[in-house]
Design an enzyme around this catalytic site. Structure first.
Site, short mmCIF file in Angstrom:
data_model
loop_
_atom_site.label_atom_id
_atom_site.label_comp_id
_atom_site.label_asym_id
_atom_site.label_seq_id
_atom_site.Cartn_x
_atom_site.Cartn_y
_atom_site.Cartn_z
N GLY A 79 -3.70 -3.01 -4.03
CA GLY A 79 -3.02 -3.54 -2.54
C GLY A 79 -1.65 -4.08 -3.33
O GLY A 79 -1.48 -4.51 -4.43
N ASP A 81 2.43 -5.10 -1.46
CA ASP A 81 3.64 -4.60 -1.50
C ASP A 81 4.63 -4.33 -2.98
O ASP A 81 4.24 -3.47 -3.66
CB ASP A 81 4.56 -5.23 -0.65
CG ASP A 81 5.66 -4.54 0.35
OD1 ASP A 81 6.16 -3.92 -0.44
OD2 ASP A 81 5.42 -4.49 1.49
N PHE A 84 6.86 -7.27 -9.04
CA PHE A 84 8.03 -7.23 -10.55
C PHE A 84 7.03 -7.51 -11.35
O PHE A 84 6.26 -9.30 -11.56
CB PHE A 84 9.54 -8.31 -10.58
CG PHE A 84 10.02 -8.63 -12.13
CD1 PHE A 84 10.71 -6.94 -12.06
CD2 PHE A 84 9.39 -9.31 -13.08
CE1 PHE A 84 11.41 -7.41 -14.02
CE2 PHE A 84 10.29 -9.52 -13.90
CZ PHE A 84 10.94 -8.30 -14.34
N ILE A 146 -1.19 -11.43 -6.64
CA ILE A 146 -2.59 -10.63 -6.69
C ILE A 146 -2.35 -8.86 -6.24
O ILE A 146 -2.24 -9.25 -4.86
CB ILE A 146 -3.89 -11.31 -6.81
CG1 ILE A 146 -3.82 -12.94 -8.11
CG2 ILE A 146 -5.17 -10.38 -6.38
CD1 ILE A 146 -4.93 -13.52 -7.29
N ALA A 160 -0.19 -11.17 -12.25
CA ALA A 160 0.64 -11.61 -12.76
C ALA A 160 0.77 -13.03 -12.33
O ALA A 160 0.78 -13.44 -11.40
CB ALA A 160 1.65 -10.93 -12.25
N CYS A 176 6.48 -8.54 -2.40
CA CYS A 176 5.52 -8.48 -1.09
C CYS A 176 6.07 -7.95 -0.03
O CYS A 176 4.68 -8.74 0.48
CB CYS A 176 4.62 -10.00 -1.91
SG CYS A 176 3.71 -10.29 -3.63
#
Length: 228
Positions: A79, A81, A84, A146, A160, A176
């Site tokens: 899920g 967008d 990095f 997330i 991350a 995102c």
């Protein structure tokens, strides 16, 4: 009573595509009746990943120029967008059978956020979750992304946490897909060089608490089945 334990695999620095293969193999294993859930702890070489509903217009420079700098651009099924991943970032991928644990998708994401917020609070950083924007924020700056995918009740991908990455990598994207919001890291917020090992231990402990379970090192035989 604690829930069933989770096996932790320390994968080190691993290419995104190799980690994806590892996750698919783990999903197959966790989908079987008696296999424990697993969590992979790792770091990626520089890579931009575009989520299932991602918009490549949020990539502000050409893929060619990013590849020239040593970063790949990869479409993925999580899920969210575009984001990095790279050195200095702690990545955790959870392969968990939510049906077995009686947890829904929203609750799962909330628990991941809570584990990160607890970890930050141990360093006197005030992380917060924002409704409708999965991840953890300090002010208007994102410190933890997330993104998950869930198929037949089994999760992939995860979180991350920016420990000490080169934040200039994020200049190439609208993280995102959210305009006007920045990114930050533990190093930037605290002004000191973080202890990645200690932070990893804290995150794993917080996850164990959030999921009411034991996170234990994977056995040698388990590592052989998943890590190759």
């Amino acid at each position: 009573m604690p829930d069933s334990p989770v096996d932790v695999h320390m994968l080190g620095c691993i290419a995104y595509t190799d980690a994806l293969t590892w996750q698919h193999n783990a999903v197959s294993a966790v989908g079987s009746q008696d296999h424990p859930d697993v969590v992979a702890v790792l770091e990626h070489p520089p890579v931009y990943t575009v989520g299932a509903r991602g918009n490549k217009n949020h990539l502000l420079v050409s893929e060619h120029s990013l590849k020239a700098k040593g970063a790949d651009v990869i479409q993925t099924n999580r899920g969210g967008d575009i984001t990095f991943h790279g050195p200095g970032q702690l990545v955790l991928y959870g392969i968990m059978n939510l049906r077995r644990r009686g947890i829904g998708a929203v609750e799962y994401v909330h628990r991941l956020e809570a584990a990160v917020i607890h970890t930050l609070s141990s360093m006197n950083l005030a992380g917060r979750a924002v409704k409708g924007r999965p991840g953890v924020w300090i002010g208007h700056r994102k410190i933890s992304a997330i993104g998950v995918s869930i198929q037949r009740g089994i999760t992939m991908h995860g979180l991350a946490l920016n420990i000490n990455p080169d934040l200039r990598w994020f200049d190439a994207i609208i993280p995102c897909g959210l305009h006007g919001l920045g990114v930050t890291s533990i190093a930037l917020e605290t002004g000191i060089t973080p202890d990645t090992s200690a932070i990893t231990t804290t995150v794993l402990g917080a996850l164990a608490h959030e999921f009411n379970t034991e996170l234990r090192p994977a056995t040698t035989s388990e590592k052989t089945r998943h890590d190759h």
